[in-house]
Design a protein around this motif. Structure first.
Motif, mmCIF file in Angstrom:
data_model
loop_
_atom_site.group_PDB
_atom_site.id
_atom_site.type_symbol
_atom_site.label_atom_id
_atom_site.label_comp_id
_atom_site.label_asym_id
_atom_site.label_seq_id
_atom_site.Cartn_x
_atom_site.Cartn_y
_atom_site.Cartn_z
ATOM 1 N N VAL A 12 2.273 -1.101 -14.206
ATOM 2 C CA VAL A 12 1.533 -1.185 -13.330
ATOM 3 C C VAL A 12 1.395 -0.850 -12.222
ATOM 4 O O VAL A 12 -0.196 -0.369 -12.146
ATOM 5 N N PHE A 13 2.066 0.316 -11.796
ATOM 6 C CA PHE A 13 1.611 1.102 -10.546
ATOM 7 C C PHE A 13 1.273 2.572 -11.114
ATOM 8 O O PHE A 13 2.847 3.243 -10.139
ATOM 9 N N PRO A 14 1.208 3.228 -11.886
ATOM 10 C CA PRO A 14 2.014 5.123 -12.741
ATOM 11 C C PRO A 14 1.617 5.428 -11.050
ATOM 12 O O PRO A 14 2.060 6.429 -11.330
ATOM 13 N N GLU A 15 0.671 5.812 -10.653
ATOM 14 C CA GLU A 15 -0.195 6.687 -9.742
ATOM 15 C C GLU A 15 0.584 6.353 -8.025
ATOM 16 O O GLU A 15 0.847 6.925 -7.596
ATOM 17 N N ARG A 16 1.997 5.657 -7.708
ATOM 18 C CA ARG A 16 2.367 5.262 -6.671
ATOM 19 C C ARG A 16 3.741 4.823 -6.739
ATOM 20 O O ARG A 16 4.419 4.470 -5.716
ATOM 21 N N LEU A 17 5.010 5.133 -8.158
ATOM 22 C CA LEU A 17 5.846 5.121 -7.961
ATOM 23 C C LEU A 17 6.551 5.817 -8.740
ATOM 24 O O LEU A 17 5.924 5.907 -10.397
ATOM 25 N N SER A 18 7.707 6.729 -8.234
ATOM 26 C CA SER A 18 8.523 7.069 -9.116
ATOM 27 C C SER A 18 9.423 7.532 -8.449
ATOM 28 O O SER A 18 9.804 6.468 -7.974
ATOM 29 N N ILE A 19 9.969 7.181 -10.390
ATOM 30 C CA ILE A 19 11.748 6.432 -10.684
ATOM 31 C C ILE A 19 12.445 7.459 -11.032
ATOM 32 O O ILE A 19 12.052 8.626 -11.477
ATOM 33 N N ILE A 20 13.961 7.946 -9.151
ATOM 34 C CA ILE A 20 14.273 9.370 -10.059
ATOM 35 C C ILE A 20 15.605 8.371 -10.092
ATOM 36 O O ILE A 20 16.923 7.379 -9.590
ATOM 37 N N GLU A 21 16.412 8.366 -11.282
ATOM 38 C CA GLU A 21 17.572 7.642 -11.932
ATOM 39 C C GLU A 21 18.833 9.169 -10.935
ATOM 40 O O GLU A 21 19.027 10.459 -11.778
ATOM 41 N N GLY A 67 0.868 -0.784 0.108
ATOM 42 C CA GLY A 67 -0.234 0.143 0.267
ATOM 43 C C GLY A 67 0.803 1.340 -0.412
ATOM 44 O O GLY A 67 0.465 2.940 0.400
ATOM 45 N N ALA A 68 2.140 1.076 0.110
ATOM 46 C CA ALA A 68 3.267 2.379 -0.515
ATOM 47 C C ALA A 68 3.085 2.954 -1.609
ATOM 48 O O ALA A 68 3.175 2.264 -2.175
ATOM 49 N N SER A 69 3.495 4.476 -1.760
ATOM 50 C CA SER A 69 3.508 5.318 -2.696
ATOM 51 C C SER A 69 5.158 5.126 -2.326
ATOM 52 O O SER A 69 5.861 5.982 -1.118
ATOM 53 N N VAL A 70 5.525 4.946 -3.925
ATOM 54 C CA VAL A 70 7.270 4.223 -3.548
ATOM 55 C C VAL A 70 8.126 5.447 -4.078
ATOM 56 O O VAL A 70 7.901 5.873 -5.779
ATOM 57 N N ILE A 71 9.192 5.857 -4.222
ATOM 58 C CA ILE A 71 9.879 6.523 -4.684
ATOM 59 C C ILE A 71 11.364 6.007 -4.754
ATOM 60 O O ILE A 71 11.993 6.453 -3.408
ATOM 61 N N ALA A 72 11.856 5.565 -5.843
ATOM 62 C CA ALA A 72 12.090 4.564 -5.921
ATOM 63 C C ALA A 72 14.053 5.843 -6.494
ATOM 64 O O ALA A 72 13.815 6.148 -7.781
ATOM 65 N N ILE A 73 14.855 4.980 -5.743
ATOM 66 C CA ILE A 73 16.495 5.921 -6.096
ATOM 67 C C ILE A 73 17.568 5.582 -6.539
ATOM 68 O O ILE A 73 17.992 4.078 -6.115
ATOM 69 N N GLU A 74 17.921 4.822 -7.918
ATOM 70 C CA GLU A 74 18.237 3.691 -8.694
ATOM 71 C C GLU A 74 19.382 5.011 -9.746
ATOM 72 O O GLU A 74 19.149 5.619 -9.971
ATOM 73 N N LYS A 75 20.577 4.514 -9.639
ATOM 74 C CA LYS A 75 21.572 4.848 -9.986
ATOM 75 C C LYS A 75 22.169 4.448 -11.575
ATOM 76 O O LYS A 75 22.807 5.440 -12.387
ATOM 77 N N CYS A 114 18.691 -0.745 -14.261
ATOM 78 C CA CYS A 114 17.554 -0.816 -13.608
ATOM 79 C C CYS A 114 16.788 -0.180 -13.877
ATOM 80 O O CYS A 114 15.369 0.046 -13.509
ATOM 81 N N VAL A 115 16.640 1.193 -14.164
ATOM 82 C CA VAL A 115 15.671 2.266 -14.049
ATOM 83 C C VAL A 115 14.726 1.471 -15.758
ATOM 84 O O VAL A 115 13.296 1.790 -14.765
ATOM 85 N N GLY A 116 15.240 0.762 -16.712
ATOM 86 C CA GLY A 116 14.267 0.128 -17.378
ATOM 87 C C GLY A 116 13.679 -0.534 -17.244
ATOM 88 O O GLY A 116 12.400 -0.623 -16.852
#
Length: 278
Positions: A89-98, A67-75, A79-81
């Motif tokens: 699948v979770f467009p409103e609850r997952l943000s990806i920051i490179e 149930g979390a909203s996730v901000i994923a920080i990936e260098k 892996c970003v791809g």
């Protein structure tokens, strides 16, 4: 929703995700273990979880499913791809920051409450924690909690009590600012590729205020001096502070023949307060 996700091993193959030693990567692919970590982080509903180094996204899935909203920080751009497949699948609850997590201002990424949940890269885990403890020192509500995986040796240093070889700078600052708790250990075989060591999942919950009053910069100087030469008695080890060491210890009520590793967090804070007044 989880049933629509492709197996992690397929994603790893599709994106060529062979773990890089230079990035300290050891991927956690076991869904049951990832779920246990998400459970250890507590109630995640309505909370922003910041995940560091998600890799192919095994733990990320568990956090989203909890149930979390996730901000994923990936260098790692590879892996970003892979994470983009999960974001679809979770467009409103997952943000990806490179980005490099060591350079990221985590509290600026989302409003409170925030939690950090991560299988930390072994090579920067301690540096990241010290950075986040700085955040907590400036604002106790910076993070509601930090549920983190470290090498078992590092986890032991975080919660170590005075008097042992594991007790040191990390112990003092972690316990000064947070309550710490151990959840479980994981063997090397839980990861791909297997590391040569065991890992531990722990939680640090920031205190509303530090355990004892102290100026962090001053406390750092005192702690660094005390542990800089662990075998020396305090009356010798603290000479680097360039004050009357005997007077400092006498005012604090601390025997100068003791060694730094025997001092409690309270005693270190008392020393810092007196040192600041000299």
């Amino acid at each position: 929703m989880a049933l629509t996700l492709p197996p992690l091993k397929d994603i790893i193959t599709r994106h060529g995700l062979q773990a890089k030693k230079s990035l300290g990567q050891h991927f956690l692919l076991d869904e049951n273990i990832c779920a246990r970590i998400a459970i250890a982080a507590g109630n995640l509903s309505g909370c922003t979880v910041i995940e560091i180094g998600p890799g192919p996204g095994g733990l990320t899935r568990a956090l989203l499913q909890a149930g979390a909203s996730v901000i994923a920080i990936e260098k790692d751009q590879r892996c970003v791809g892979a994470l983009e497949e999960l974001r679809q699948v979770f467009p409103e609850r997952l943000s990806i920051i490179e980005a490099d997590a060591l350079e990221a201002d985590l509290p600026a990424l989302a409003p409170a409450p925030r939690k950090i949940v991560a299988n930390l890269p072994y090579n920067i885990g301690t540096a990241l924690l010290l950075k986040w403890l700085d955040d907590v020192c400036r604002a106790p509500d910076a993070y509601q909690s930090m549920t983190l995986m470290f090498q078992r040796e590092v986890a032991g240093r975080i919660s170590a009590e005075p008097g042992g070889k594991d007790y040191g700078r990390l112990s003092v600052f972690a316990q000064w600012l947070c309550e710490t708790g151990h959840h479980f250990d994981l063997p090397p075989g839980a990861f791909s590729p297997p590391p040569k060591i065991y890992s531990s999942v722990i939680t640090l919950a920031p205190r509303p205020k530090p355990l004892y009053p102290a100026n962090k910069d001053v406390l750092e100087k005192v702690v660094a001096a005390a542990f800089g030469q662990r075998r020396k008695m305090l009356r010798s080890a603290l000479k680097g502070l360039r004050v009357d060491t005997e007077a400092l210890l006498e005012k604090a009520g601390i025997d100068g023949t003791r060694r730094g590793e025997t001092l409690s967090v309270e005693e270190f804070c008392a020393l810092a307060a007196i040192y600041a007044s000299l």
